[in-house]
Each structure stands twice: as C-alpha cells, then as structure tokens.
Design an enzyme around this catalytic site. Structure first.
Site, mmCIF file in Angstrom:
data_model
loop_
_atom_site.group_PDB
_atom_site.id
_atom_site.type_symbol
_atom_site.label_atom_id
_atom_site.label_comp_id
_atom_site.label_asym_id
_atom_site.label_seq_id
_atom_site.Cartn_x
_atom_site.Cartn_y
_atom_site.Cartn_z
ATOM 1 N N ASP A 60 0.861 -1.180 0.000
ATOM 2 C CA ASP A 60 0.000 0.000 0.000
ATOM 3 C C ASP A 60 0.899 1.233 0.000
ATOM 4 O O ASP A 60 2.123 1.115 -0.036
ATOM 5 C CB ASP A 60 -0.944 -0.009 1.208
ATOM 6 C CG ASP A 60 -2.305 0.596 0.869
ATOM 7 O OD1 ASP A 60 -2.340 1.791 0.513
ATOM 8 O OD2 ASP A 60 -3.320 -0.122 0.940
ATOM 9 N N HIS B 190 -2.724 3.260 -4.752
ATOM 10 C CA HIS B 190 -2.069 2.877 -3.488
ATOM 11 C C HIS B 190 -0.600 2.512 -3.747
ATOM 12 O O HIS B 190 -0.084 1.542 -3.192
ATOM 13 C CB HIS B 190 -2.801 1.695 -2.839
ATOM 14 C CG HIS B 190 -4.169 2.043 -2.324
ATOM 15 N ND1 HIS B 190 -4.380 2.548 -1.067
ATOM 16 C CD2 HIS B 190 -5.390 1.963 -2.910
ATOM 17 C CE1 HIS B 190 -5.680 2.760 -0.890
ATOM 18 N NE2 HIS B 190 -6.316 2.420 -1.996
ATOM 19 N N GLU C 224 -9.830 2.762 -5.377
ATOM 20 C CA GLU C 224 -9.434 4.109 -4.970
ATOM 21 C C GLU C 224 -8.265 4.668 -5.781
ATOM 22 O O GLU C 224 -7.214 5.015 -5.247
ATOM 23 C CB GLU C 224 -9.108 4.107 -3.472
ATOM 24 C CG GLU C 224 -10.325 3.741 -2.629
ATOM 25 C CD GLU C 224 -10.033 3.725 -1.144
ATOM 26 O OE1 GLU C 224 -10.883 4.203 -0.374
ATOM 27 O OE2 GLU C 224 -8.961 3.233 -0.741
#
Length: 546
Positions: free
Chosen positions: A166, A238, A303
């Site tokens: 991440d 990420h 995301e």
C-alpha cells in the site's frame, strides 16, 4: 455439545460417555490422521492401529469438501470426513467438546477427560470464510501471522487475505526488484494526529517485510491448517511505496515519491504501460512461487485517481492504440490484462468493487464489494462470484462502541451483535444472485492496529461472530449465539487471546496512557455506508472514497 462455535448443522446427544487422554492412539489414512493430530496437538495423539485406537478417522468422499461426521461412542471417537479439511474440522469440534484446558499449548502428563456420547454432522454453507490482515500500513512480524492462522483454524476460517502493499509500505522480498523491500518497506515516521487536526508525527521509523522464505513458511503452515493464503498487491493506485523504490513506473515522469507517512490515500498511481505490466507479472510470479500454490491473487483496483493517466500524452497514446475511449476504460483494461496473465499461471484474480464498476473484468474474477449490499448484488447479477466484505459490519478497524474509553478506531461503531446479524446473501436476492455469494470475510485494516495485542482486541470476539456467519451462511441466532459466545470466551482465555470483553475494554485496553483515545461521533459507520453507496453508482467510481 450444546456450546459449539460455529454452530454445526446437526447435534445429537447420546447415552453414556467415553474417555480421551493425552497420548491417545489415532488411526486412519495418513493425511486425515495427521490433520486430526495437528488439531488436537495438546493431546499428543499417537498414530497406531485401529484395534488400539481411541480416535478412528476414515475418508468418505460422499460427504463433500470440508464436511465431516463426528461420533463419540462408548468405545471411542469416530470421524468420517470428506477430505483432509473435514478431518481437521472434526477434530476442532472434538476439541470444543473437551474442557477449556484443551486450548492450552500443553497439559500435564496423564491428563484424561470423560466426554458424553453424541454425534455431529457438519459442513460449511460458504466456501470462502476469511480474515483480511493489512500488514502494509502497520507491519506485523511473522509470528503474529502464524498466530492468526492458528486462531482462524480454531474457528474454521479458511482464507487469509494478506494485504502486502500500500502507500505506507511494501511487505515482501523481491529478488528481481530488490528496491521494493530495501526502500519500500520502511518509512521514517508515522502520523499520530486525528483527521481534521494539524498533522503531527511520532518520528519513529517503522518497517519490516517478509522474505520469500517467510512467505513459503506462512503458506505451508496455513495449508496444514486448512487455510489458503490470498496475497494482495493493490494496483494501480495505493502505489507510493512502489514508486518510492521505482519512480520510473510513475504516470508522471520525473516526480519523486516517498513511502507515505500519513494515513489516507495518495494520488500516486502506476503507469499502465507495458513495462509496468511486465514488472508486476514478474513480482506476482515471485510471490506465487513462494506460496507454492496460489489459487487466488488479489490485485486491488480500488481508490485510484486517474488524472495523471489522462494528462500524460504517452499514456493517452497507449490508450488510443488499444481502442479505448477513457482513462476509466484503461483502468479496466489494465486489471483485465493482469487477470488474464494470472489465469495463465493458474491463479484466479480477486478485486475490490471499483474494478467491477469500471467494467471489463474476466468472468471468473472474484469481486469483494466493500461499499455495500447494492454493489454486491450488481456484481452477483452480472455473474461474478462475490465475497461479501462490506464496511458495515465487516471492517474491524471501526471501534466497538462510541466511547472515548475505546482505543482509537477509524469510526464507530461495529459491535459483536452487528456482525452476528450479518446476512452475506440476503434472502431478498434471487436464488441465482444468492448462489454467487461464495463467502465473506472480516477486514483488519491496520492504521490503528500497531501490534499483536491491539490485533487481538480488534479481531476477537467479533471474529467469532464472523466465523459463525460464514460457516452457517447467515445470521447467528441471537440468544443462543450470545450464550455460546460467552462460553467460548473461556477457550480464548486458555489460548491467551487478549480479546475485547463483551462488557467493554479492560483498564489497560482503554484509549489513553500512551494510546490514542477514540473520538466518538466524528465518523459514524452509517454515514460512511450512505456515502459509499452513492460513490458506487458513479461512472467515476475509481476515485478515493474518503
């Protein structure tokens, strides 16, 4: 046997009792016999002939995967199992029929117990019964991962989803691209301020990674306990930790990146160009090779800020050469390209629900709809297998009460009762849609899980409720579950689990005294779920949610 957890399909009581002792003889086919010995390791059962065996196990393929019949009779214990996992679970059920001391690591020599006769017939309703462990934001040493596997096995959970990369860290060795772990696995500090406050940091370096040998060990340890490790390398967003190590893979040339030292989401995103695909497939191959077998590989897809893709002339030209109209189409193509390559290597791709909304997934891609029931139903109706992972009630980084006595959590509140009431495949769905729900899992995002003690507190006993829901395929019966859970806590005590008591945190588990307190009412899970549902309806669905 009226206090088993998760609840079996059928429990019958019988007349009489039998004795089981440390050093009891177990007989049967070696794979099944060894599974029983592993599950009942505290009893140190010895392999031997059926004539002398207190525990006899046999294979019955008619029972199906993970299924078993456990019979406790006056002449000993008999187990019929559909496979090795079924034998392992039968032994776990037998262990629960013993006193709590059976959940300790060792017993005094000569220990024996008398248990009443009875019969259990059992099989899981859902094939995927998981726990997600985020080791990217807060690294957990290998010992904590192995311990989590033991606890999962005790609750008949069978999928460990390891979130290995991440913005805040890369957590696995790469021999092909060593800067991933040499640079991407640590950060110089970590944010300690709450959202909305002025940024403040602890100035304490944080880091760690698993070697490929560690990953092999974790996977073998898990397989022996009927658990499959599902690795996740979250792409193309990420990506701060990856780009700190290999900035040439960025979508914006010449930009410097660092491993993120705050929570939240960075706009850093990998380029979708062929060099990035080749890079990722090499790393995926290293990870799958270390695992030994990787039936599932999670590639994220969530995301993502696609602005840099749209602004790049090179990426736009690449998109046009593929006949794609938008950056969103390119996002879908990128994930499909990775999934196709994984399929050629024998791995089935898993994604978060943004990747489904983007479209273009392989039909066999598994979708984890974290943004709620509505997007889950859309994915199921589209023919995708679904693992139910909604923020409410399966995100265990949320506090268990709206109280400042709780240690800091992302928001509030998700309780044991909330988890126990969860319905992974709602009865309002069509039978075809319900059949697409292959499982569920709880998520342990680690912004507020700095160590194993807090991990215990967040995971249990909510994880007990999640295990029951996953095993029976629907909500737990409230009164009976509450009674059985209260009884089950004694087993967790014997193991040494520092769970959250049902009445609230113990004094040393509370927020404060060096641990950040929870701020109740600032982020409520009901408001979050409304917001996430709205986002899941948007064509620009890949954008960050918070």
């Amino acid at each position: 046997m009226d206090d088993l957890l998760p609840l079996p399909r059928l429990i019958e009581t019988g007349a009489g009792s039998t004795e089981i002792a440390v050093g009891a003889v177990v007989s049967g086919p070696a794979p099944l016999r060894d599974a029983v010995r592993l599950a009942l390791g505290v009893l140190d059962p010895r392999p031997g002939d059926a004539a002398a065996a207190a525990l006899r196990v046999e294979e019955d393929p008619r029972l199906g995967p993970e299924a078993y019949v456990l019979t406790i009779a006056g002449d000993g214990v008999r187990i019929a199992a559909g496979d090795r996992a079924g034998a392992f679970y039968a032994a776990q059920t037998l262990r629960q029929a013993l006193p709590d001391e059976a959940f300790r690591s060792a017993l005094p020599p000569g220990t024996s117990w008398t248990i009443p006769c009875g019969r259990v017939e059992d099989a899981p309703a859902l094939a995927w019964r998981g726990a997600h462990l985020d080791v990217a934001r807060s690294f957990l040493p290998k010992r904590e991962v192995l311990r989590m596997i033991d606890l999962m096995a005790s609750h008949k959970l069978n999928r460990l989803h390891l979130h290995l990369a991440d913005d805040q860290g890369w957590r696995v060795e790469s021999r092909a691209f060593p800067l991933l772990h040499e640079v991407g696995s640590h950060r110089p500090r970590t944010v300690v301020s709450h959202r909305g406050e002025d940024l403040a940091f602890d100035d304490v370096p944080h880091g760690g990674h698993y070697t490929l040998a560690d990953l092999s060990e974790i996977a073998a340890y898990a397989r022996a306990r009927a658990v499959v490790v599902v690795p996740e390398i979250d792409v193309p967003g990420h990506a701060s930790a990856v780009l700190a190590a290999y900035p040439a893979l960025a979508s914006r040339p010449g930009e410097r990146h660092r491993v993120l030292d705050r929570w939240g989401i960075s706009p850093a995103i990998l380029s979708p160009l062929p060099a990035t695909v080749d890079f990722l497939l090499t790393v995926f191959g290293e990870i799958a090779g270390a695992l030994g077998e990787a039936p599932y590989f999670h590639i994220g897809g969530d995301e993502c800020v696609l602005d840099d893709w749209a602004a790049s002339a090179e990426i736009s030209a690449h998109r046009a050469s593929l006949g794609l109209e938008s950056a969103g189409d390119l996002h879908a193509w990128f994930l499909r390209r990775l999934a196709d390559a994984l399929a050629e290597r024998g791995s089935r791709a898993v994604v978060w629900d943004e990747a489904f909304v983007s479209g273009g997934l392989r039909p066999d891609t598994i979708v984890m709809p974290w943004r709620g029931e509505h997007v889950a139903r859309r994915a199921a109706a589209a023919g995708h297998d679904v693992v139910a992972t909604p923020v409410f009630p399966m995100y265990f980084d949320y506090a268990e009460a709206a109280s400042p006595e709780e240690p800091a959590g992302l928001g509030d509140a998700i309780t044991v009762a909330d988890v126990a009431a969860f319905e992974p495949a709602p009865v309002s769905w069509s039978s075809e849609e319900r059949a697409r729900v292959i499982g569920t899992q709880f998520q342990l995002w680690s912004e507020h899980i700095p160590d194993g003690r807090v991990l215990d507190y967040r995971a249990w006993p909510r994880g007990c409720a999640a295990a029951e829901v996953a095993w029976i395929g629907g909500p737990a019966a409230s009164e009976d579950f509450a009674r059985r859970l209260g009884r089950h806590l004694g087993r967790l005590d014997a193991i040494g689990v520092e769970y959250r008591p049902l009445s609230g945190p113990r004094p040393w588990q509370r927020g404060g005294a060096g641990r950040r307190r929870h701020r109740p009412g600032v982020v409520t899970v009901q408001e979050v779920m409304r917001h996430l549902h709205e986002l899941s309806l948007s064509a620009d669905s890949t954008r960050p949610s918070m």
